[in-house]
Design a protein around this motif. Structure first.
Motif, PDB file in Angstrom:
ATOM      1  N   UNK A   1       0.780  -1.220   0.022  1.00 16.33           N
ATOM      2  CA  UNK A   1       0.034   0.144   0.044  1.00 16.33           C
ATOM      3  C   UNK A   1       0.952   1.205  -0.030  1.00 16.33           C
ATOM      4  N   UNK A   2       0.425   2.254  -0.910  1.00 14.16           N
ATOM      5  CA  UNK A   2       1.270   3.543  -0.769  1.00 14.16           C
ATOM      6  C   UNK A   2       0.989   4.269   0.636  1.00 14.16           C
ATOM      7  N   UNK A   3       2.229   4.633   1.093  1.00 14.63           N
ATOM      8  CA  UNK A   3       2.507   5.354   2.166  1.00 14.63           C
ATOM      9  C   UNK A   3       1.905   4.639   3.483  1.00 14.63           C
ATOM     10  N   UNK A   4       2.352   3.469   3.579  1.00 12.95           N
ATOM     11  CA  UNK A   4       1.746   2.520   4.543  1.00 12.95           C
ATOM     12  C   UNK A   4       2.838   1.434   4.560  1.00 12.95           C
ATOM     13  N   UNK A   5       3.048   0.710   5.853  1.00 15.49           N
ATOM     14  CA  UNK A   5       3.859  -0.491   5.756  1.00 15.49           C
ATOM     15  C   UNK A   5       3.890  -1.210   6.984  1.00 15.49           C
ATOM     16  N   UNK A   6       4.471  -2.251   7.568  1.00 18.74           N
ATOM     17  CA  UNK A   6       4.384  -3.090   8.620  1.00 18.74           C
ATOM     18  C   UNK A   6       5.505  -3.807   9.295  1.00 18.74           C
ATOM     19  N   UNK A   7       5.658  -4.119  10.478  1.00 22.89           N
ATOM     20  CA  UNK A   7       6.657  -4.801  11.063  1.00 22.89           C
ATOM     21  C   UNK A   7       5.991  -6.098  11.633  1.00 22.89           C
ATOM     22  N   UNK A   8       6.589  -7.384  11.466  1.00 22.17           N
ATOM     23  CA  UNK A   8       5.997  -8.458  11.537  1.00 22.17           C
ATOM     24  C   UNK A   8       7.104  -9.373  12.432  1.00 22.17           C
ATOM     25  N   UNK A   9       6.518 -10.392  13.455  1.00 21.87           N
ATOM     26  CA  UNK A   9       7.519 -11.524  14.031  1.00 21.87           C
ATOM     27  C   UNK A   9       6.649 -12.797  13.913  1.00 21.87           C
ATOM     28  N   UNK A  10       7.386 -13.641  14.083  1.00 28.19           N
ATOM     29  CA  UNK A  10       6.998 -15.176  13.956  1.00 28.19           C
ATOM     30  C   UNK A  10       6.298 -15.748  15.083  1.00 28.19           C
ATOM     31  N   UNK A  11       5.319 -16.376  15.039  1.00 32.63           N
ATOM     32  CA  UNK A  11       4.431 -17.146  16.196  1.00 32.63           C
ATOM     33  C   UNK A  11       5.084 -18.615  15.951  1.00 32.63           C
ATOM     34  N   UNK A  12       5.834 -19.311  16.999  1.00 31.06           N
ATOM     35  CA  UNK A  12       6.415 -20.482  16.825  1.00 31.06           C
ATOM     36  C   UNK A  12       5.819 -21.343  17.712  1.00 31.06           C
ATOM     37  N   UNK A  13       5.386 -22.835  17.302  1.00 30.09           N
ATOM     38  CA  UNK A  13       4.812 -23.608  18.019  1.00 30.09           C
ATOM     39  C   UNK A  13       5.860 -24.388  18.986  1.00 30.09           C
ATOM     40  N   UNK A  14       5.222 -25.640  19.609  1.00 29.14           N
ATOM     41  CA  UNK A  14       6.221 -26.488  20.194  1.00 29.14           C
ATOM     42  C   UNK A  14       7.029 -27.341  19.529  1.00 29.14           C
ATOM     43  N   UNK A  15       6.902 -27.449  18.032  1.00 22.24           N
ATOM     44  CA  UNK A  15       7.784 -28.227  17.258  1.00 22.24           C
ATOM     45  C   UNK A  15       8.865 -27.330  16.778  1.00 22.24           C
ATOM     46  N   UNK A  16       8.851 -26.045  16.993  1.00 28.08           N
ATOM     47  CA  UNK A  16       9.665 -25.006  16.459  1.00 28.08           C
ATOM     48  C   UNK A  16       9.292 -24.428  15.057  1.00 28.08           C
ATOM     49  N   UNK A  17       8.202 -24.766  14.687  1.00 24.38           N
ATOM     50  CA  UNK A  17       7.603 -24.147  13.334  1.00 24.38           C
ATOM     51  C   UNK A  17       6.886 -23.146  13.393  1.00 24.38           C
ATOM     52  N   UNK A  18       6.959 -22.176  12.429  1.00 19.94           N
ATOM     53  CA  UNK A  18       6.162 -21.006  12.486  1.00 19.94           C
ATOM     54  C   UNK A  18       4.856 -21.267  12.168  1.00 19.94           C
ATOM     55  N   UNK A  19       3.887 -20.906  12.842  1.00 19.08           N
ATOM     56  CA  UNK A  19       2.342 -21.330  12.665  1.00 19.08           C
ATOM     57  C   UNK A  19       1.502 -20.026  12.309  1.00 19.08           C
ATOM     58  N   UNK A  20       2.160 -18.924  12.549  1.00 18.75           N
ATOM     59  CA  UNK A  20       1.299 -17.868  12.395  1.00 18.75           C
ATOM     60  C   UNK A  20       2.404 -16.773  12.322  1.00 18.75           C
ATOM     61  N   UNK A  21       1.989 -15.381  12.185  1.00 24.33           N
ATOM     62  CA  UNK A  21       2.835 -13.854  12.321  1.00 24.33           C
ATOM     63  C   UNK A  21       1.803 -12.997  12.783  1.00 24.33           C
ATOM     64  N   UNK A  22       2.542 -12.293  13.952  1.00 21.22           N
ATOM     65  CA  UNK A  22       1.787 -11.127  14.086  1.00 21.22           C
ATOM     66  C   UNK A  22       2.396  -9.792  13.648  1.00 21.22           C
TER      67      UNK A  22
END
Length: 276
Positions: free
Chosen positions: A220-241
């Motif tokens: 998007x013009x004039x917009x952006x975001x910062x994100x971090x991973x959500x990791x489960x008990x197996x060490x996999x990224x299951x989501x991101x915030x």
């Protein structure tokens, strides 16, 4: 001969109800599939639609479509649009969604953490997952600033459009990533999203290693975001915030502060999911 005829007749008489049951079951399964197709079709739309549009899009017989819509509407799964034009998803589906969310740790705990993060930073906060080869927004809390970024729960975008996308595919090896990206990469509305597969894979590896990723003006013009991973008990990224904000609130100092906040929120949710 008469006794043999009677013996042969009995199986045919017994088979009739079974054949009827099979036909009924097939018809019932077909109706269920068509109802689910209607839900999926409406889920992708931003506005109410008409039965004629459903018939055209899904190739459902008109009489069947009317009957399904009537039945689903009577049960609360569909309802008229706000201004009385067309139909849209009904309150009953919302109730089912809330019941589902209450039973799933990712959504139940994620809902609380997303809301808390929004309250802390006053920006729009999202929780996203990977669905097939697209990023799907599962949860969202709108920011409280007068100028804020509006997003929609249920929206799907190519993974190369978003900071969260780099994290959601970070468990895939290079071959898997190349296969996924070759089918899903596309240019964003701003024309600034990374579409070179080799470059995108480098960004994916960097994002996972540092534990966050940020983008500005890629989607998007004039917009952006910062994100971090959500990791489960197996060490996999299951989501991101992710925290989504206008460009003027993503200067270096503020972006660093928002990155710390989103990383802390993602770490807390990861902890609740069993990550170490």
């Amino acid at each position: 001969m008469r006794q043999d005829a009677k013996t042969r007749a009995k199986p045919r008489a017994a088979a009739a109800p079974q054949a009827a049951a099979i036909t009924e079951d097939a018809g019932g399964s077909r109706s269920v599939r068509r109802a689910l197709e209607i839900f999926e079709f409406l889920l992708q739309l931003d506005a109410p639609t008409t039965i004629g549009e459903i018939v055209s899009a899904l190739q459902i017989p008109k009489s069947t479509a009317y009957e399904l819509v009537r039945t689903l509407s009577d049960s609360g799964y569909l309802e008229p649009g706000r201004r009385g034009g067309g139909i849209t998803l009904g309150r009953k589906l919302f109730e089912l969604g809330m019941a589902y969310r209450a039973q799933v740790d990712l959504l139940r705990d994620g809902s609380q953490i997303v809301e808390e993060l929004r309250n802390d930073c006053a920006e729009t906060v999202q929780l996203s997952v990977l669905e097939n080869d697209m990023m799907l927004v599962l949860l969202k809390e709108e920011g409280s600033h007068p100028v804020r970024i509006i997003s929609r729960v249920g929206s799907r975008v190519p993974v190369n459009w978003a900071a969260s996308g780099r994290l959601l595919v970070s468990d895939l090896d290079d071959n898997e990533l190349t296969s996924l990206l070759s089918k899903s990469v596309r240019q964003s509305p701003t024309g600034r999203a990374t579409v070179e597969i080799d470059k995108f894979i480098q960004q994916v590896r960097k994002a996972r290693k540092q534990g966050f990723f940020s983008e500005l003006n890629e989607t998007n013009e004039h917009a952006g975001c910062v994100a971090a991973p959500v990791i489960d008990g197996t060490g996999r990224c299951v989501a991101a915030i992710s925290i989504v904000a206008p460009e003027h609130r993503l200067g270096k100092t503020n972006r660093e502060a928002l990155t710390k906040k989103v990383c802390a929120a993602a770490a807390e949710l990861s902890k609740r999911l069993g990550a170490r």
